[in-house]
Design an enzyme around this catalytic site. Structure first.
Site, mmCIF file in Angstrom:
data_model
loop_
_atom_site.group_PDB
_atom_site.id
_atom_site.type_symbol
_atom_site.label_atom_id
_atom_site.label_comp_id
_atom_site.label_asym_id
_atom_site.label_seq_id
_atom_site.Cartn_x
_atom_site.Cartn_y
_atom_site.Cartn_z
ATOM 1 N N THR A 175 0.872 -1.184 0.000
ATOM 2 C CA THR A 175 0.000 0.000 0.000
ATOM 3 C C THR A 175 0.905 1.230 0.000
ATOM 4 O O THR A 175 1.368 1.664 -1.038
ATOM 5 C CB THR A 175 -0.956 -0.018 1.203
ATOM 6 O OG1 THR A 175 -0.219 -0.181 2.391
ATOM 7 C CG2 THR A 175 -1.979 -1.133 1.067
ATOM 8 N N LYS A 209 3.038 -6.957 4.337
ATOM 9 C CA LYS A 209 2.626 -5.632 3.922
ATOM 10 C C LYS A 209 2.742 -4.681 5.097
ATOM 11 O O LYS A 209 2.360 -5.019 6.206
ATOM 12 C CB LYS A 209 1.164 -5.690 3.467
ATOM 13 C CG LYS A 209 0.452 -4.356 3.380
ATOM 14 C CD LYS A 209 -0.965 -4.478 3.967
ATOM 15 C CE LYS A 209 -1.550 -3.232 4.580
ATOM 16 N NZ LYS A 209 -0.833 -2.088 4.910
ATOM 17 N N THR A 242 -1.452 -9.359 13.322
ATOM 18 C CA THR A 242 -0.427 -8.648 12.571
ATOM 19 C C THR A 242 -1.086 -7.859 11.482
ATOM 20 O O THR A 242 -2.282 -7.879 11.304
ATOM 21 C CB THR A 242 0.516 -9.640 11.872
ATOM 22 O OG1 THR A 242 -0.106 -10.052 10.661
ATOM 23 C CG2 THR A 242 0.779 -10.860 12.695
ATOM 24 N N GLU A 274 5.541 3.939 7.734
ATOM 25 C CA GLU A 274 5.158 5.124 6.946
ATOM 26 C C GLU A 274 6.026 6.330 7.296
ATOM 27 O O GLU A 274 6.055 6.769 8.446
ATOM 28 C CB GLU A 274 3.669 5.441 7.153
ATOM 29 C CG GLU A 274 2.797 4.638 6.204
ATOM 30 C CD GLU A 274 1.311 4.852 6.379
ATOM 31 O OE1 GLU A 274 0.576 4.482 5.483
ATOM 32 O OE2 GLU A 274 0.896 5.393 7.421
ATOM 33 N N ASN A 298 -0.268 10.560 5.645
ATOM 34 C CA ASN A 298 -1.562 10.292 6.265
ATOM 35 C C ASN A 298 -2.489 11.498 6.308
ATOM 36 O O ASN A 298 -3.637 11.386 6.712
ATOM 37 C CB ASN A 298 -1.352 9.721 7.665
ATOM 38 C CG ASN A 298 -0.847 8.301 7.562
ATOM 39 O OD1 ASN A 298 -1.517 7.453 7.005
ATOM 40 N ND2 ASN A 298 0.359 8.061 8.046
ATOM 41 N N SER A 325 -6.830 9.978 -1.189
ATOM 42 C CA SER A 325 -6.830 10.458 -2.572
ATOM 43 C C SER A 325 -5.695 9.839 -3.369
ATOM 44 O O SER A 325 -4.795 9.243 -2.837
ATOM 45 C CB SER A 325 -6.725 11.966 -2.607
ATOM 46 O OG SER A 325 -5.558 12.370 -1.948
#
Lengths: 411, 411
Positions: free
Chosen positions: B157, B183, B194, B280, B406, B411
Site C-alpha cells: 500500500t 505488507k 499482525t 510510513e 496520512n 486520494s
C-alpha cells in the site's frame, strides 16, 4: 453537568480573593523575555487537594510536594514553579526541590512544608539552583493581585499561548471564585493526573471533599486529553482553597458541593480544551463525544481512543473525512461493546454530517465534509446506542510542526 | 533463540517446494504499474494456522477466512489478496469476500473453503468486484515458482519496498524451507495478530502444533512492532504448510518442533524488522531490547513502550539523544518493576553509549551520541536488572513524511 450561574471572569489564579502571583526570568531560560520562574501565594492557609502522574518515573518536585502536603496535613500557602528544566532523573533532584521550597518559604514567611514545588522542561539535566536563589527575593517582592499573567507565562514551555480560566458563582449568598492556569503542550496523555496545573479558590471546603471533587472532575476532563500519548513524569494538578469567600464550610455532599463541582468542572474542562487546542504543533482542536455507552468508563475509553489515534489526527490535519480511521480507533478500544450498532457524525460550526450508521459507511457529500473539516474546532460524535452514559475527550491534529518541535526540543 | 543451520534464501513465499504465486494490476489501483491483486497457490493441501486482528471492527475478509478454515478443518490451498480497498465496514463486504474465494477457487480447481482471502486499503468504500472478476483467469494462469515478487508487489500500500524473507534448514536430513511476505506500513500496532502476512512452508506439521508455534512466535515478533499505535481492522497472518519437504510429520514437541520454531522466528522477526524500517514516512528503524526483566511479558511491554513513544520517535528523527523520553516511556509502561535500577544505552553500528544508570542520567559525550544517532538503524538497550527475561520490540522514527502520507491517504 448543569452549569448554573457560572460567570467567566478575568484574573486566572488571582481571581479568587486572597491570592497573589508573580513570574520572571531568572536565567534558566536564556531568552530574557521568557519567564521561567513563577509563584502563587495565598494570604491565608489553604485546604489542598492534588493528583500526580502515574508514571513510575516521578519528577523530584512530585516527591517533595507529596511529602510537604503530608507533613502539613494538606495545608499549603504557596506554589513555586520553574520551566526549562524538569528536575527529573537527577541524583540531586529532591535536594534541589527542597531548596526551592525553603528559598520561597523564607521570603514569604511561611513554613516550607506549605510550599508546592513543580518543575517542567527537559528531563535528566541537573537543575542549576543559583539562578533561582539569586531571583527569589525579587520574585516574592513582586507578587500582586495582577501577577497571574506573569505566573502563567512562567510555566509555558512549547505552549504558544498562556492558559488561564476563572469563574464566579454563588454559594449561600456568598460570591465564590475558582481560577486556574495550565501548561501544555507535549508529553500529554494524563493518567489519573495531569500536566502542570494550578487551581485556586476562595471557597471554604474540607480537604477530603476537595480531593474527592478533584478526583471526580479530573477523570472527565484532564484524563480525557491526549496530545501525543506520552504520559509525563512531572504531571501535577493541585487545588488550593483558602476559604476567604466566607461561605459555610463545605464538609459534606449536598447542593453546595454539587455547585462547587460544577464550577470546578467548568474551569478544568476549559483549561483542558485550551491544552488540546494548543497541543504541540496543533492546527485544529478535536473533541470526541461518546454517547449511548453502558458505563461512563466505556464512554471515556471510546472517546479517548478516537482523539488519540495518530492516523485520525493526520486525517484531520489533511481535512480528509476518513471516517474508517475513526471506526478503527473505536474498534481497538479496550472495552466491551457491540461495534455494529455504532453511528458516527462529524461536526464543526458550519454543519454536521453522518458518516457511519450501524458500523457501516453511509453515502455523504465529500464536499460538505471538506467544508466542515476546514474549521479549526472539529467535533466527532459517536453514538454506541447501547446505554445512557456519555463522555468527552479532547485532542488535536498531528502536524508537521509536531515533528519539527520534537525533533530537537532540547536545543 | 539459537539459530542453527539457518540459511537465508531467495524466493519469498515461492521458496518452499510446491508453492506458486502471481500478482497483477486489475484496475482497483488506477496506477497501471502497481499490482493490486495477488495469489499464492500450493500444489498440495496445507495444514494452516492463522492469527487475526483483535480490533472489534473486523474486515469482511477476516470473517470469511475464519469461516473457510473452520469448514475445511484448517486445510487451505490458496490465498487471494487485493490492495487499495480494505473491504471493511461495507454492508456487502462478506458477500464480496466470498465471491473472491469462489472466483479464484474455480480457476484453480479447488474447493472455495480452501481459500484464504485478504484485503488491504481504504476502510468503508464498496469493493468493486468487476475488476477482480475480469482478471482472475489471467491471475491464475500466470502463477509460477517465480511469482513471489509480483505477489509481494500486489499487497503493497504505502510500502516503499517489497517485504519478503525465506530460510532453509534441515529436519531429519530433509531440506525444509519457510518463506514469507508482508505488507506495511501504517496502522501498525499489532495486537495478538499482525498486518497482512502470508507465510508458506514445505514442512510437514500438524495444524494444531503449527498454530501453537505461530502464537508463540507472533508474540515476540509482530506483536512487538509499532509504527503508529493504530491496530488495523484487517490484520492477518497465516502460515500454510504443505508437507512437501517429506520430513517426519511434526506432531509433538521436541527437537524438530524447536528447530521449526527457530526458523519461523527468523522469518517473522526479519519481516517485522522490514516493516519497522519501512514504517510510513520512516527514516530510521528503532529496535529496543529489554534485558533483566522478571517476566517475558514485562520485557515485551517495556520494549514496546519505548518504540511506541511519539516523543522519542521524534527525537530519533532529530538525532537528539533525549534519553529522558526513553525513561519517561519506560516509566509509563503498564507493568510492575522498579524504575531506579534501570540502565539505558543507545547504540548503532558506529558505537554504543550509556546514557542512564540506576534511573538517573550519567555524563556522556553529546558528540558521540550524535554520531551514533546519525545511522539509520538505532538500538536502545534497556536493562531492568531485576530478572533474566529478555524481549525486543521494533519501530521507526516519526517524521514529516508520516504526517504528509496520512494527511491525505484516501486520494
Amino acid at each position: 453537568m448543569n452549569m448554573f450561574n457560572l460567570t467567566k471572569v478575568e484574573g486566572g489564579v488571582c481571581a479568587p480573593a486572597g491570592f497573589k502571583a508573580n513570574g520572571l526570568n531568572c536565567g534558566l531560560n536564556p531568552v530574557k523575555e521568557k519567564n521561567d520562574l513563577g509563584v502563587i501565594f495565598s494570604e491565608e492557609e489553604c485546604q489542598t487537594a492534588a493528583v500526580y502522574t502515574q508514571n513510575k518515573v516521578k519528577g523530584a518536585p512530585i516527591i517533595v510536594t507529596k511529602e510537604n502536603l503530608k507533613k502539613s496535613n494538606n495545608i499549603s500557602q504557596a506554589v513555586i514553579v520553574n520551566s526549562k528544566n524538569a528536575n527529573t532523573c537527577n541524583a540531586d533532584g529532591e535536594e534541589k526541590a527542597q531548596m526551592m521550597c525553603k528559598l520561597i518559604a523564607d521570603e514569604l514567611n511561611i513554613p516550607k512544608e506549605r510550599v508546592i514545588v513543580a518543575s517542567t522542561g527537559v528531563i535528566g539535566q541537573i537543575l542549576p539552583i543559583d539562578p533561582i536563589k539569586d531571583h527569589v527575593a525579587e520574585l516574592a517582592k513582586g507578587i500582586s493581585e495582577k501577577g497571574n499573567i506573569e505566573a502563567a507565562h512562567a510555566i509555558m514551555t512549547t505552549d504558544t499561548v498562556k492558559k488561564e480560566y476563572a469563574v464566579k458563582f454563588e454559594l449561600d449568598g456568598k460570591v465564590c471564585t475558582i481560577g486556574g492556569m495550565a501548561k501544555g503542550s507535549g508529553m500529554i496523555h494524563p493518567n489519573m493526573a495531569t500536566t502542570l496545573n494550578f487551581v485556586t479558590t476562595d471557597v471554604d471546603i474540607d480537604a477530603s471533599l476537595l480531593q474527592e471533587a478533584l478526583n471526580k472532575i479530573v477523570k472527565i476532563t484532564y484524563n480525557c486529553l491526549s496530545v501525543d500519548g506520552d504520559t509525563s513524569t512531572n504531571d501535577m494538578l493541585c487545588v488550593m482553597a483558602n476559604g476567604l469567600a466566607k461561605n459555610k464550610t463545605i464538609s459534606q455532599k449536598g447542593s453546595d458541593y454539587d455547585i462547587f463541582c460544577d464550577a470546578l468542572y467548568d474551569v478544568l474542562m476549559n483549561l483542558t480544551k485550551m491544552l488540546a487546542k494548543d497541543g504541540e504543533g496543533a492546527s485544529k482542536m478535536i473533541e470526541c463525544t461518546c454517547n449511548g455507552a453502558q458505563t461512563l468508563d466505556i464512554a471515556i475509553k471510546v472517546a479517548k481512543s478516537v482523539v488519540s489515534s495518530s492516523l485520525f489526527k493526520c486525517a484531520i490535519f489533511g481535512e480528509d473525512a476518513n471516517w474508517g480511521r475513526i471506526l478503527c480507533a473505536i474498534g481497538y478500544t479496550d472495552a466491551e461493546f457491540e461495534i455494529d450498532k455504532v453511528d458516527v457524525s462529524i461536526k464543526s460550526k458550519v454543519g454536521e454530517i453522518l458518516v457511519c450508521k450501524n458500523g457501516s459507511g453511509v453515502e455523504f457529500s465529500e464536499e460538505k465534509a471538506k467544508t466542515i473539516l476546514e474549521e479549526d474546532e472539529i467535533y466527532v460524535i459517536v453514538d454506541l446506542k447501547q446505554g445512557n452514559e456519555q463522555a468527552k475527550a479532547w485532542g488535536c491534529d498531528l502536524t508537521y510542526d509536531y515533528v519539527k518541535i520534537n525533533g530537537d526540543y532540547r536545543s
